[in-house]
Each structure stands twice: as C-alpha cells, then as structure tokens.
Design a protein around this motif. Structure first.
Motif, short mmCIF file in Angstrom:
data_model
loop_
_atom_site.label_atom_id
_atom_site.label_comp_id
_atom_site.label_asym_id
_atom_site.label_seq_id
_atom_site.Cartn_x
_atom_site.Cartn_y
_atom_site.Cartn_z
N ILE A 72 43.54 45.24 42.13
CA ILE A 72 44.73 45.39 41.28
C ILE A 72 46.00 45.35 42.13
N LEU A 73 45.95 46.05 43.27
CA LEU A 73 47.13 46.11 44.13
C LEU A 73 47.42 44.75 44.75
N GLU A 74 46.36 44.03 45.07
CA GLU A 74 46.51 42.72 45.69
C GLU A 74 47.11 41.71 44.73
N THR A 75 46.56 41.69 43.52
CA THR A 75 46.98 40.67 42.55
C THR A 75 48.14 41.15 41.69
N ARG A 76 48.36 42.46 41.71
CA ARG A 76 49.34 43.10 40.83
C ARG A 76 49.08 42.76 39.36
N THR A 77 47.83 42.53 39.06
CA THR A 77 47.45 42.27 37.67
C THR A 77 46.26 43.15 37.30
N ILE A 78 46.06 43.28 36.00
CA ILE A 78 44.92 44.03 35.49
C ILE A 78 44.46 43.35 34.22
N GLU A 79 43.16 43.43 34.00
CA GLU A 79 42.62 42.80 32.80
C GLU A 79 42.96 43.67 31.59
N ARG A 80 43.40 43.04 30.49
CA ARG A 80 43.70 43.82 29.28
C ARG A 80 42.41 44.43 28.74
N ASP A 81 42.49 45.73 28.37
CA ASP A 81 41.25 46.36 27.89
C ASP A 81 41.11 46.23 26.38
#
Ligand code: GBH
Length: 492
Positions: free
Chosen positions: A483-492
């Motif tokens: 998450i920190l690397e991509t600064r993205t997160i999958e929508r839950d």
C-alpha cells in the motif's frame, strides 16, 4: 505510431487502476504513513544502567494482573535491537516511526535534577539512526510508564504532576528537539485515567472510579497544556516542530434514530473522546456541558458536597484551549449505544454510572483476539466525520489503528481489517475530513499490557521464546508495504 502508443498507455492505465479483483483507490500525496510502538511494550532492559523503576515494572513484578504472568523486562529487546527495528521500518517503506520515551530511563528518579546519560544516549542513537534511514521520528513523551516514585506521591491525581511532567518534557525538548519535530505529550489520557485510576485494568490499578479518574484527568489536562505552552513559547521559535497529543475512542453509534438513543450516543462520545477533546478542541473550551451536568447532578444525588468532576477556572479554560497543533486519534472499534429503558439506580459511584448508557455490539460483526475489538470500518468513517463536525474540521492524524492475533504469521484477518479501515479512511477523506497521516499499531508484536503476550498487534511477528527475539514479517507487513509503495488500495 502515436495512436498505438496512446492505446497502449490507456490499456496500461486501465489495468493499473482497475485490477481484475476490483477497483483500486489512490491516497492523496498529502498523507504520510507510519507505524508505532511504545517504550514499555518493546524496549525491555528494564533495569539496565541507572534506569529507575516505573509503575509497569512494579505492576508486573508484584501483582498477578497480567494474563500470562509476563512482564516487559525484555519485551522485544529493542533497547539492544533498534537497528533491526530500523531495518524493518525501511523494509515497510514508512515515512515515520512513532515511539515513546521511557521517563525513568532518562530521569531515573522521575525528577529532572538527575539525568541518565545512558538513557539520553539510547534515544539519541535511535533518533540519529532513524534520520539516517530517512525515517522521521514521531515522539510520544508519555506512554503510560510513570516513575514509581511519582506514583508514590499520588501519580496523576497529584496536581503537582503538571510541573513534574513539564520538567520531563523540557528535558526531552532540550535533548532531542533539534532533530525531533513531531511531539505527542500523552498517549490516550482516557485510558490512563479510566483504566488506571478508575479500574484495576492498568497500572496503578487504583480502582476508584468516579473519583480518581476525574482527578487524574484534571491534572493531566493541565500537564498537557503546560508542556504545550512551554514548547510553543520557548522551543518552537528555534526548533520549529509541532506538538499535540493522541486521544483514543471507540465510535459510539446510536442504536436507533430515536432522540433518546441519539442523545445516549452523543453522551458516550462526550464522556470518552470529549472528556479530553472538548477542553482543547471545542470553540468554547472547558469540559462539555453534558459531562459537567451529569457528574454534578449524580454527585449531589449521592450526597457529595461538590461535583466529583473538578472545575477549571476561566483562566485555565483559556490556557487549555487550542493546545494541539493537530487532532491525534487512536481508533480500533465501534459499538452501539442506547438509552437505558429503566433509569439505572445510582448504586455504585463510577464513571460508567455517570455516563449512564447501555453499550452493545452486533453479533454479526467479525471479532478478534480482543473481546472489545470488532471489525466495523464504517464506524471509523463516522468517527472521523464526528470529529470534523464537532471540532471545526481540524487536521487529523491517526496515530494508532490495528488488529490483534493470537500468534499468527499468515494473518489474513489483519489484512482484511486494514483493508476495511483504510478504505473507510479514504471515504472519510472524500467526505472532507482533513487526515494528513495514518499509523498502524504496531510495527511488531509486543507486551500488550494486562494481556501480556497473548494478544499480538504486530505487522512483524516476534518470537518471545527466542532469546534473540527474532522478528519475521507477517503477511500483513507485505500488504502494508505494498500500500505504501503504490499509494493505492483495493476498494473493499
Ligand atoms: C492502545 O490502547 C494503546 O495505546 C497501545 O499501547 C496498545 O498496545 C494498543 O492500543 C492495543 O490495545 O469496548 O469499552 O471495553 C487501546 C485502548 C483498549 C481503549 C480497549 C478502549 C476498550 C473499550 N483501548 N478499550 S470497551
């Protein structure tokens, strides 16, 4: 060909934004990420060099209140292994590391007339090594390990503590403030006072609910304000840092939309977050009217000559107001609140009796190793909005959020927890909440207070049977890292 390039680019963007599993959401560049620990929970080395005894040394050594009869004598041995800790922080890719200072490690007697050079050296090395690794230190001045000698004088119930605490804070600003630009005066005043002075849950386990908890809170608020003003007046002009504290709360959701239940939920918010939040963050300052009225009324019904909740003078109200550069928040879980159907009789004087509401959880909510910790991501979103609405849209920094396992490296439940809560964080930010940093509790498994080593919040597993206290990344460490690397997160 240009057209083909555009198509290729669009395909690339589409696959990076929408994976097969689901939509991906991006964190704004304005938010930074970290992890946290606290001195007593990780350092060990409880009597090395001239370190003095603190209330957790005393509590663990002399009572059988810790579930597995353990203590923090060695804990994660971070006193000797901070280099390994920094390797982990680098591996995670965090922007900052939140740790706390052990009061008796740098002031063996609790007072500031005698400093431990070894203690100061330990934190200097930690801070310098963090900076060298490009990780910003966030320092909690007080995370629960009060010098035992000051406890003997009454601890936080003693009004003199505001001075003693400020003396300690001054030593910290002087010694480390040239490099530390992020300060927290206190971790979770509510827990310190409610669980330590009102109950037997935490040291010093005074068990005088409805009396000692309010005294504790009162001098703690003054201690915080005094240290804030010291920093603001004397150190900020040259050191240019920021200072606040971090408050814990469950989110209290009304069990129904009836006026009574909504009133009960708001009262629960005002008793927990508002006890310390209202004097500092509200525009009017002071304890909230609801807290003052409830305790005052109960006290008089119970035959006390005055309210069990001490009063601030108008000078003190003004002195306390605005003494945080941001709103620090520790949050883990949510519960429902309803107004009791029959008026509860004031049989036993207590904080909970003063509050006078019923709390419960939905049995359908996923649980954890801690009975109080249910997984309710929408509560986090509602809480952030409650803070925005109640305290005039402050900058919010989340200083703790996390999930306990028993002893697990393939920690899918923790990944689900973080996925849900970090999505809720993004929801709240889209609602307009100004959150600038988010902190996972914790970097690694550690001494979980009265639960000893039976509840583990770490992204890294620690083997407490191994003298080396070997650390191993759990699945969630790799998840947080990505998450920190991509600064993205999958929508839950
Ligand atoms: C934090 O406390 C601490 O700062 C940290 O040191 C600790 O390791 C971490 O959390 C994990 O526990 O549902 O009414 O029974 C969290 C404090 C603990 C306060 C649970 C509220 C239960 C409330 N919270 N507690 S209730």
């Amino acid at each position: 060909m240009a057209f083909a390039n555009v198509v290729a680019l669009l395909c690339f963007l589409a696959t990076s934004i929408f994976t097969v599993e689901g939509e991906v959401r991006r964190f704004p560049d304005t938010i930074s990420f970290g992890v946290a620990t606290a001195s007593y929970q990780v350092e060990g080395a409880w009597n090395v060099s001239d370190k003095g005894e603190n209330i957790w040394d005393r509590f663990t050594h002399t009572t059988d209140s810790i579930r597995d009869r353990s203590n923090g004598d060695v804990a994660c041995d971070s006193y000797n292994q901070h280099r390994r800790d920094i390797e982990m922080l680098k591996e995670l890719g965090v922007d900052y590391y939140r740790f706390s200072i052990s009061w008796t490690r740098i002031l063996p007697d609790g007072f500031s007339n005698r400093l431990s050079q070894d203690g100061i050296a330990y934190y200097n090395t930690l801070i310098n090594d963090l900076l060298e690794a490009n990780i910003t230190p966030y320092v909690t001045i007080y995370h629960w390990d009060l010098p035992q000698r000051l406890q003997d004088l009454g601890g936080w119930a003693n009004p003199m503590m505001a001075d003693y605490y400020t003396d300690f804070a001054k030593v910290a600003f002087e010694a480390f403030g040239d490099r530390v630009k992020h300060w927290l005066t206190f971790n979770e005043p509510w827990v310190i006072c409610y669980q330590g002075y009102g109950m037997i849950e935490k040291a010093p386990a005074l068990d005088m609910s409805g009396i000692a908890d309010y005294l504790c809170g009162h001098s703690l608020l003054k201690a915080h304000a005094k240290a804030y003003h010291l920093y603001d007046d004397v150190y900020r002009p040259t050191q240019n840092g920021r200072i606040g504290w971090t408050l814990n709360t469950n989110y209290h959701e009304a069990a129904s939309q009836s006026p009574a239940d909504r009133e009960a939920a708001e009262r629960a918010m005002q008793f927990e977050l508002g006890w310390f939040g209202h004097p500092v963050f509200s525009s009017e300052g002071d304890y909230s009217q609801i807290l003052k009225d409830r305790v005052n009324q109960k006290s008089s019904e119970q035959g006390y000559p005055r309210s069990r909740l001490p009063e601030f003078t108008s000078e003190e109200v003004a002195y306390l107001k605005g003494t945080c550069d941001f709103f620090g928040l520790n949050h883990y879980s949510t519960n429902f609140v309803r107004m009791p159907t029959m008026a509860l009789k004031s049989s036993k004087v207590s904080f909970d009796d003063d509050l006078g509401v019923e709390k419960f959880v939905d049995p359908a909510w996923p649980g954890s190793e801690a009975d109080w910790l249910k997984v309710v991501p929408w509560g986090f979103r509602n809480l952030l909005n409650w803070i925005r609405n109640s305290y005039n849209s402050p900058e919010i920094i989340v200083f703790e959020n996390g999930f306990p396992d028993r002893d697990d490296k393939d920690d899918v439940d923790r990944i689900n927890y973080y996925n849900g809560y970090m999505n809720a964080l993004l929801d709240a930010m889209e609602d307009g909440c100004n959150v600038t940093a988010y902190t996972a509790w914790s970097l690694m498994d550690n001494f979980e207070w009265s639960d000893g080593y039976t509840q583990r919040y770490g992204l890294y597993h620690v083997d407490f049977n191994d003298p080396m206290r070997t650390r191993t990344p759990k699945a969630s460490a790799m998840y947080y890292k990505s998450i920190l690397e991509t600064r993205t997160i999958e929508r839950d």
